[in-house]
Enzyme design. Structure first.
Site, PDB file in Angstrom:
ATOM      1  N   CYS A 101      53.733  36.711  33.110  1.00 60.24           N
ATOM      2  CA  CYS A 101      54.474  36.261  31.923  1.00 60.24           C
ATOM      3  C   CYS A 101      54.682  37.402  30.933  1.00 60.24           C
ATOM      4  CB  CYS A 101      53.764  35.082  31.279  1.00 60.24           C
ATOM      5  SG  CYS A 101      52.015  35.373  31.047  1.00 60.24           S
TER       6      CYS A 101
ATOM      7  N   GLU B  26      43.982  33.829  23.513  1.00 56.10           N
ATOM      8  CA  GLU B  26      42.858  33.967  24.440  1.00 56.10           C
ATOM      9  C   GLU B  26      42.288  35.380  24.327  1.00 56.10           C
ATOM     10  OE1 GLU B  26      44.427  32.681  28.260  1.00 56.10           O
ATOM     11  OE2 GLU B  26      44.010  30.604  27.736  1.00 56.10           O
TER      12      GLU B  26
ATOM     13  N   ALA C 245      46.339  26.024  40.425  1.00 59.33           N
ATOM     14  CA  ALA C 245      47.550  25.827  41.236  1.00 59.33           C
ATOM     15  C   ALA C 245      47.141  25.630  42.700  1.00 59.33           C
ATOM     16  CB  ALA C 245      48.457  27.045  41.104  1.00 59.33           C
TER      17      ALA C 245
ATOM     18  N   SER D 159      54.672  27.620  33.025  1.00 56.84           N
ATOM     19  CA  SER D 159      56.042  27.744  32.515  1.00 56.84           C
ATOM     20  C   SER D 159      56.224  26.939  31.226  1.00 56.84           C
ATOM     21  CB  SER D 159      57.020  27.241  33.570  1.00 56.84           C
ATOM     22  OG  SER D 159      56.791  25.863  33.804  1.00 56.84           O
TER      23      SER D 159
ATOM     24  N   GLU E  66      49.803  28.880  26.988  1.00 63.27           N
ATOM     25  CA  GLU E  66      50.269  30.231  27.308  1.00 63.27           C
ATOM     26  C   GLU E  66      51.470  30.046  28.216  1.00 63.27           C
ATOM     27  OE1 GLU E  66      49.270  32.912  26.106  1.00 63.27           O
ATOM     28  OE2 GLU E  66      47.314  32.400  25.262  1.00 63.27           O
TER      29      GLU E  66
ATOM     30  N   ASN F 271      49.623  32.937  39.588  1.00 64.15           N
ATOM     31  CA  ASN F 271      49.871  34.391  39.536  1.00 64.15           C
ATOM     32  C   ASN F 271      48.618  35.213  39.236  1.00 64.15           C
ATOM     33  OD1 ASN F 271      49.902  33.509  36.896  1.00 64.15           O
ATOM     34  ND2 ASN F 271      51.590  34.827  36.260  1.00 64.15           N
TER      35      ASN F 271
HETATM   36  P1  ADP Z   1      54.745  28.611  37.747  1.00 60.99           P
HETATM   37  O1  ADP Z   1      56.167  28.994  37.642  1.00 60.99           O
HETATM   38  O2  ADP Z   1      53.781  29.682  37.395  1.00 60.99           O
HETATM   39  O3  ADP Z   1      54.399  27.901  39.018  1.00 60.99           O
HETATM   40  P2  ADP Z   1      54.455  26.060  36.537  1.00 60.99           P
HETATM   41  O4  ADP Z   1      54.495  25.723  35.089  1.00 60.99           O
HETATM   42  O5  ADP Z   1      55.422  25.397  37.433  1.00 60.99           O
HETATM   43  O6  ADP Z   1      54.561  27.628  36.558  1.00 60.99           O
HETATM   44  O7  ADP Z   1      53.001  25.795  37.120  1.00 60.99           O
HETATM   45  C1  ADP Z   1      51.810  26.124  36.433  1.00 60.99           C
HETATM   46  C2  ADP Z   1      50.742  25.118  36.818  1.00 60.99           C
HETATM   47  O8  ADP Z   1      51.143  23.831  36.395  1.00 60.99           O
HETATM   48  C3  ADP Z   1      50.511  25.013  38.317  1.00 60.99           C
HETATM   49  O9  ADP Z   1      49.138  24.788  38.557  1.00 60.99           O
HETATM   50  C4  ADP Z   1      51.332  23.780  38.699  1.00 60.99           C
HETATM   51  O10 ADP Z   1      50.836  23.147  39.856  1.00 60.99           O
HETATM   52  C5  ADP Z   1      51.099  22.902  37.483  1.00 60.99           C
HETATM   53  N1  ADP Z   1      52.128  21.879  37.257  1.00 60.99           N
HETATM   54  C6  ADP Z   1      53.448  21.928  37.553  1.00 60.99           C
HETATM   55  N2  ADP Z   1      54.065  20.786  37.157  1.00 60.99           N
HETATM   56  C7  ADP Z   1      53.113  19.994  36.595  1.00 60.99           C
HETATM   57  C8  ADP Z   1      53.102  18.693  35.985  1.00 60.99           C
HETATM   58  N3  ADP Z   1      54.202  17.956  35.859  1.00 60.99           N
HETATM   59  N4  ADP Z   1      51.927  18.211  35.526  1.00 60.99           N
HETATM   60  C9  ADP Z   1      50.798  18.948  35.619  1.00 60.99           C
HETATM   61  N5  ADP Z   1      50.737  20.166  36.169  1.00 60.99           N
HETATM   62  C10 ADP Z   1      51.873  20.705  36.647  1.00 60.99           C
END
Ligand code: ADP
Length: 484
Positions: free
Chosen positions: A289, A462, A181, A234, A255, A156
């Site tokens: 967020c 932060e 991401a 998340s 965060e 985001n």
């Molecule tokens: P959002 O809803 O903002 O996508 P996420 O928590 O799903 O929130 O993703 C935030 C970051 O964490 C992204 O870079 C995503 O690829 C990464 N991510 C999601 N699942 C995992 C995991 N199991 N292990 C490590 N990184 C993850």
């Protein structure tokens, strides 16, 4: 179609130890506005994550040995280059993420401001002397960099979420590895290109691009040479990563998600509240967020606020982020649209009323700006992070009720309220269980202020003078044998 003034900022390979790493596999990066593929990036995995950690560890002794002034000068050179290329960086950001170009430019300036802030703040890592309990001792506290920092960042804010962490880490004398991401790798790689041009030494700032988030995530959270792990994303994923970090007892900062209340009291300036509501709800199409998630409006002003708010929301111009005057871009993916729409439809089924929007266009990632009223705090739309351009309105009668409703969530990131009564401002400001509170203000984040949450919204801060603490160890030196 707008194009980059400096095409060399479009990088498609991981940046490790000052080099670009190729791979035989590729991942497409597409524009969420129209699904058009804008780049194919080389897909790195767990092996490259290990390589990045090894490089960051090798770079640590010389980076941490530099003076804060020397590190500050390099951070400032990076800042200058980011500002000089603000238009290109914003264009890349809008193409991969979707937010309006004006917001993308704002994000680049906001992210860069952390480099500028910490280029100075790194010079103020003060220690302490402590009066000793006996004559023959002297007690001293020094602060030292924790070591290699690994991080995972979301789509985001593809620039600012990295800048916010890397600035504090590098200023503290730590070296840094980030896995951005996979939806938004280009902004991260352009930052790496500019770090390189700024003269940040090889291995100090590394970017690993790959679609195997869990695989790369395991390395970053479990590798023994990573001293600290920092995540923005998340709460659900944060909990997994926290658990993984436990195996090597890493220092962590998180965060995580939010569920921000936006409270308007009877004594508020309603026009100011409407303006703040628009800013705090619809930035990045509601995908932040700290976006307002629940609008708690006192009964006496509910009709007036709602009428003015609906008119302001209806005037928002939606479209492709690169087009002129657009205020509302697409959501990041079709899945995101499905999730937001499900929350809206469930609320309507449970008795909420639709005042604006609410109709999904099945062929696109756009979701219309939507306002619901007659919502209750128990409905899924009020209990969950919406992450979309939907504003649910809940009415309340008393100040105590507003505080109870606002705090009735597992999250504790941002909250906002509007009141012109000084007593109420203090009472409510102190009673809200949130890490950041906007009072008569819908836009609260800047490099000088501590950003972070309470409860299940995470830990650590932060930005600000507090932002260095997450990257520093406190070491106590006890000097004895100093005589009688
Ligand atoms: P959002 O809803 O903002 O996508 P996420 O928590 O799903 O929130 O993703 C935030 C970051 O964490 C992204 O870079 C995503 O690829 C990464 N991510 C999601 N699942 C995992 C995991 N199991 N292990 C490590 N990184 C993850």
């Amino acid at each position: 179609m707008k194009s980059l003034q400096d095409p060399a900022l479009m990088k498609t390979q991981s940046y490790i130890n000052g080099c670009w790493h190729s791979s035989s596999e590729h991942v497409a990066v597409s524009n969420p506005s129209d699904g058009h593929v804008i780049a194919r990036v080389d897909n790195a995995g767990a092996d490259e994550a290990v390589l990045a950690i090894v490089s960051a560890k090798a770079a640590l002794p010389s980076w941490s040995a530099k003076s804060a002034n020397e590190r500050g000068a390099l951070l400032l050179a990076w800042f200058d280059l980011i500002i000089a290329h603000q238009d290109d960086l914003a264009l890349l950001l809008t193409l991969e993420q979707g937010k309006p170009l004006k917001e993308a430019k704002g994000e680049i300036a906001y992210g860069a401001s952390f480099l500028q802030w910490f280029s100075e703040e790194g010079k103020r890592v003060y220690g302490d002397t402590i009066p000793a309990p006996s004559h023959d001792k002297r007690l001293v506290v020094i602060k030292q960099p924790v070591g290699v920092v690994a991080s995972i960042t979301p789509w985001n804010f593809p620039n600012a979420m990295i800048a916010r962490k890397a600035a504090a880490a590098l200023a503290s004398g730590c070296t840094f590895v980030v896995r951005p991401a996979i939806e938004t790798p280009l902004s991260a790689l352009a930052m790496a290109e500019l770090a390189d041009r700024a003269g940040i030494p090889a291995g100090v700032f590394n970017v690993v691009i790959g679609d195997d988030a869990p695989g790369i995530g395991r390395v970053l959270t479990e590798h023994p040479d990573v001293a600290k792990f920092t995540f923005t994303g998340s709460t659900a994923v944060g909990k997994i990563l926290l658990t993984q970090c436990a195996s090597t007892v890493k220092k962590v900062s998180m965060e995580l998600g939010g569920n921000a209340p936006f409270i308007v009291f009877d004594d508020a300036d309603i026009d100011a509240a409407v303006q703040g509501a628009i800013a705090s709800k619809f930035r990045n199409a509601g995908q932040t967020c700290v976006c307002s998630n629940r609008f708690l409006i006192q009964q006496g002003v509910a009709q007036q606020f709602t009428d003015k708010f609906v008119a302001a929301v209806a005037a928002l111009k939606s479209g492709d982020g690169v087009a002129d005057d657009v205020e509302l871009g697409p959501l990041i993916s079709a899945n995101a649209v499905t999730n937001v729409d499900r929350l809206v439809q469930d609320s309507l089924a449970q008795g909420a009323s639709l005042l604006l929007g609410g109709e999904r266009n099945n062929d696109s990632n756009f979701y219309p700006a939507t306002v619901l009223n007659n919502v209750t705090n128990e409905m899924p739309i009020a209990a969950n992070e919406i992450f979309g351009p939907v504003a649910p309105i809940i009415e309340f009668e008393t100040e105590a009720q507003a505080i109870a409703l606002a705090n009735d969530t597992e999250y504790g990131l941002a909250a906002y309220f509007y009141s012109r009564d000084i007593g109420r401002v203090w009472r409510v400001g102190e009673a809200l269980e949130f890490g950041m509170v906007g009072i008569n203000e819908g836009s609260i984040s800047n490099a000088a202020a501590p950003f972070g949450g309470m409860k299940q919204s995470g830990n650590g801060r932060e930005g600000s003078k507090y932002g260095l603490d997450d990257y520093l160890e406190i070491k106590y030196l006890c000097m004895g044998g100093l005589g009688d």
